[in-house]
Design a protein around this motif. Structure first.
Motif, PDB file in Angstrom:
ATOM      1  N   SER A  21      -5.238  -4.191   6.653  1.00  0.00           N
ATOM      2  CA  SER A  21      -3.969  -3.624   6.197  1.00  0.00           C
ATOM      3  C   SER A  21      -2.990  -4.728   5.816  1.00  0.00           C
ATOM      4  CB  SER A  21      -3.360  -2.746   7.292  1.00  0.00           C
ATOM      5  OG  SER A  21      -2.118  -2.214   6.883  1.00  0.00           O
ATOM      6  N   SER A  22      -2.912  -5.766   6.641  1.00  0.00           N
ATOM      7  CA  SER A  22      -2.011  -6.885   6.342  1.00  0.00           C
ATOM      8  C   SER A  22      -2.438  -7.622   5.085  1.00  0.00           C
ATOM      9  CB  SER A  22      -1.979  -7.855   7.527  1.00  0.00           C
ATOM     10  OG  SER A  22      -1.453  -7.228   8.671  1.00  0.00           O
ATOM     11  N   THR A  23      -3.747  -7.841   4.930  1.00  0.00           N
ATOM     12  CA  THR A  23      -4.253  -8.568   3.766  1.00  0.00           C
ATOM     13  C   THR A  23      -4.006  -7.806   2.472  1.00  0.00           C
ATOM     14  OG1 THR A  23      -6.001  -9.578   5.105  1.00  0.00           O
ATOM     15  CG2 THR A  23      -6.306  -9.574   2.721  1.00  0.00           C
ATOM     16  N   ILE A  24      -4.316  -6.507   2.483  1.00  0.00           N
ATOM     17  CA  ILE A  24      -4.206  -5.706   1.266  1.00  0.00           C
ATOM     18  C   ILE A  24      -2.757  -5.489   0.861  1.00  0.00           C
ATOM     19  CG2 ILE A  24      -4.655  -3.416   0.279  1.00  0.00           C
ATOM     20  CD1 ILE A  24      -7.198  -3.350   2.068  1.00  0.00           C
ATOM     21  N   SER A  25      -1.881  -5.306   1.837  1.00  0.00           N
ATOM     22  CA  SER A  25      -0.482  -4.996   1.528  1.00  0.00           C
ATOM     23  C   SER A  25       0.380  -6.248   1.396  1.00  0.00           C
ATOM     24  CB  SER A  25       0.108  -4.085   2.609  1.00  0.00           C
ATOM     25  OG  SER A  25       0.124  -4.748   3.874  1.00  0.00           O
ATOM     26  N   GLY A  26      -0.246  -7.424   1.447  1.00  0.00           N
ATOM     27  CA  GLY A  26       0.526  -8.665   1.385  1.00  0.00           C
ATOM     28  C   GLY A  26       1.320  -8.814   0.105  1.00  0.00           C
ATOM     29  N   ASP A  27       0.759  -8.330  -1.009  1.00  0.00           N
ATOM     30  CA  ASP A  27       1.439  -8.407  -2.310  1.00  0.00           C
ATOM     31  C   ASP A  27       1.625  -6.990  -2.832  1.00  0.00           C
ATOM     32  OD1 ASP A  27       2.468  -8.958  -4.778  1.00  0.00           O
ATOM     33  OD2 ASP A  27       0.626  -9.805  -5.617  1.00  0.00           O
ATOM     34  N   LYS A  28       2.869  -6.487  -2.768  1.00  0.00           N
ATOM     35  CA  LYS A  28       3.147  -5.112  -3.177  1.00  0.00           C
ATOM     36  C   LYS A  28       3.679  -5.019  -4.599  1.00  0.00           C
ATOM     37  CE  LYS A  28       4.043  -3.480   1.530  1.00  0.00           C
ATOM     38  NZ  LYS A  28       4.986  -2.773   2.439  1.00  0.00           N
ATOM     39  N   ALA A  29       3.599  -6.111  -5.337  1.00  0.00           N
ATOM     40  CA  ALA A  29       4.160  -6.122  -6.688  1.00  0.00           C
ATOM     41  C   ALA A  29       3.487  -5.105  -7.597  1.00  0.00           C
ATOM     42  CB  ALA A  29       4.035  -7.517  -7.291  1.00  0.00           C
ATOM     43  N   GLY A  30       2.199  -4.873  -7.390  1.00  0.00           N
ATOM     44  CA  GLY A  30       1.482  -3.943  -8.249  1.00  0.00           C
ATOM     45  C   GLY A  30       1.376  -2.538  -7.699  1.00  0.00           C
ATOM     46  N   ASP A  31       2.065  -2.255  -6.601  1.00  0.00           N
ATOM     47  CA  ASP A  31       1.977  -0.929  -5.988  1.00  0.00           C
ATOM     48  C   ASP A  31       2.622   0.138  -6.865  1.00  0.00           C
ATOM     49  OD1 ASP A  31       0.736  -2.132  -3.900  1.00  0.00           O
ATOM     50  OD2 ASP A  31       2.299  -1.745  -2.418  1.00  0.00           O
ATOM     51  N   GLN A  32       2.094   1.339  -6.777  1.00  0.00           N
ATOM     52  CA  GLN A  32       2.654   2.476  -7.499  1.00  0.00           C
ATOM     53  C   GLN A  32       2.316   3.744  -6.730  1.00  0.00           C
ATOM     54  OE1 GLN A  32       0.101   2.912 -11.312  1.00  0.00           O
ATOM     55  NE2 GLN A  32       0.139   4.913 -10.296  1.00  0.00           N
ATOM     56  N   LEU A  33       2.778   4.897  -7.218  1.00  0.00           N
ATOM     57  CA  LEU A  33       2.392   6.163  -6.618  1.00  0.00           C
ATOM     58  C   LEU A  33       0.908   6.406  -6.866  1.00  0.00           C
ATOM     59  CD1 LEU A  33       5.368   8.540  -7.524  1.00  0.00           C
ATOM     60  CD2 LEU A  33       4.716   7.780  -5.234  1.00  0.00           C
ATOM     61  N   LEU A  34       0.231   6.956  -5.853  1.00  0.00           N
ATOM     62  CA  LEU A  34      -1.198   7.231  -5.912  1.00  0.00           C
ATOM     63  C   LEU A  34      -1.476   8.663  -5.487  1.00  0.00           C
ATOM     64  CD1 LEU A  34      -2.388   4.090  -3.900  1.00  0.00           C
ATOM     65  CD2 LEU A  34      -2.273   4.279  -6.401  1.00  0.00           C
ATOM     66  N   HIS A  35      -2.695   9.120  -5.737  1.00  0.00           N
ATOM     67  CA  HIS A  35      -3.121  10.393  -5.158  1.00  0.00           C
ATOM     68  C   HIS A  35      -3.224  10.248  -3.647  1.00  0.00           C
ATOM     69  CE1 HIS A  35      -5.934  13.429  -3.677  1.00  0.00           C
ATOM     70  NE2 HIS A  35      -5.519  14.187  -4.685  1.00  0.00           N
ATOM     71  N   GLY A  36      -3.839   9.175  -3.190  1.00  0.00           N
ATOM     72  CA  GLY A  36      -3.939   8.896  -1.755  1.00  0.00           C
ATOM     73  C   GLY A  36      -5.308   9.129  -1.167  1.00  0.00           C
ATOM     74  N   GLU A  37      -5.983  10.189  -1.602  1.00  0.00           N
ATOM     75  CA  GLU A  37      -7.342  10.485  -1.125  1.00  0.00           C
ATOM     76  C   GLU A  37      -8.151  11.064  -2.281  1.00  0.00           C
ATOM     77  OE1 GLU A  37      -7.508  12.861   2.387  1.00  0.00           O
ATOM     78  OE2 GLU A  37      -6.393  11.424   3.609  1.00  0.00           O
ATOM     79  N   ALA A  38      -8.387  10.232  -3.278  1.00  0.00           N
ATOM     80  CA  ALA A  38      -9.054  10.697  -4.505  1.00  0.00           C
ATOM     81  C   ALA A  38     -10.570  10.723  -4.359  1.00  0.00           C
ATOM     82  CB  ALA A  38      -8.634   9.813  -5.677  1.00  0.00           C
ATOM     83  N   HIS A  39     -11.068  11.336  -3.293  1.00  0.00           N
ATOM     84  CA  HIS A  39     -12.516  11.422  -3.091  1.00  0.00           C
ATOM     85  C   HIS A  39     -13.082  12.618  -3.861  1.00  0.00           C
ATOM     86  CE1 HIS A  39     -11.827  14.736  -0.297  1.00  0.00           C
ATOM     87  NE2 HIS A  39     -10.988  13.985   0.399  1.00  0.00           N
TER      88      HIS A  39
END
Length: 279
Positions: free
Chosen positions: A169-187
């Protein structure tokens, strides 16, 4: 839902639709988990019923659906014959949606990627106050670290899941510059093939994060067709997703069918996913 609660939820869904003027002769349970999806006939309305305490989540889902319909997103829409809102009956939160009959053939990876690209583009046109995906990771971590919530989890597996959830979680969220709204569970379970084409459902999971978080829920081949996707990040997101899945299975009050199998299998899949991303 347990049988007794399910019966009450079905009754609440039927009564709400009937009160809106729909003819309801029968209700078919399409999905039963933390909330219930019912197809009412012959009016052909899809009713989603959330248990007491989930009114805010249902209202959020309706708002997401309303906003996305305005920008032409490939999502299931609310029933246009009634006011787009959540109704409360017997403490259940009830919302009415358009019913889409599933059609074939199976959605190809390329078509799956196209739906996600169009969905993400639509979400970039919407301004919503949504949680970050790491908020859900934090909730899963609380289940793992609290022995009273997950008493059957061994010390070694507790440490393993805790380290995986916190570290990734820490590694993935380290750079939030490219974050946007998502579906969240697009399975695949949340993507229907309909006469209108593939449509995403279950919009209550909308959150913020990298587009790779959505791709991590899809079959692996889908990421190959999504322009500009970071495949290393997809692999890390997939490992984190499996760690969350595994954490939920160890909750004392988890009711997933065949939970014993998925407790073991979940941990196996976390380790396999970590091996694939070199962690």
């Amino acid at each position: 839902m347990e049988p007794a609660e399910l019966r009450r939820a079905v009754a609440a869904g039927r009564a709400t639709a009937a009160e809106m003027g729909f003819q309801v002769d029968d209700a078919v349970v399409i999905h039963n988990s933390d909330r219930v999806a019912l197809r009412l006939v012959p009016c052909d309305v899809l009713v989603r019923v959330a248990p007491p305490g989930h009114l805010t989540d249902s209202e959020f889902e309706v708002e997401v659906a309303r906003r996305l319909a305005d920008v032409g997103a490939p999502v299931a829409e609310l029933d246009p014959r009634v006011e787009p809102r959540v109704y409360v009956r017997d403490d259940f939160a009830v919302s009415l949606w358009t019913y889409y009959a599933p059609v074939g053939p199976e959605i190809t990876p390329a078509a799956y990627a196209d739906v996600l690209e169009r969905h993400h583009a639509a979400l970039r046109q919407v301004d919503l106050d949504a949680p970050h995906f790491t908020d859900r990771v934090a909730a899963a971590l609380r289940e793992v670290t609290d022995r009273e919530r997950s008493p059957e989890l061994s010390d070694s597996d507790r440490s393993f899941l805790s380290d995986t959830l916190g570290g990734l979680s820490s590694t993935i969220s380290g750079d939030k510059a490219g974050d946007q709204l998502l579906h969240g569970e697009a399975h695949p379970g949340n993507l229907l093939n309909t006469k209108r084409g593939p449509l995403l459902v279950d919009l209550a999971t909308c959150c913020r994060g990298p587009i790779e978080w959505d791709l991590a829920h899809a079959p692996e081949e889908v990421g190959e067709h999504y322009a500009g996707a970071d495949h290393d990040l997809i692999r890390r997101c997939r490992a984190l997703n499996w760690a969350m899945f595994s954490a939920w299975r160890w909750r004392q009050d988890d009711h997933m069918p065949d939970r014993g199998h998925w407790r073991v299998e979940g941990l196996h899949r976390v380790r396999a996913a970590l091996d694939r991303c070199g962690a």
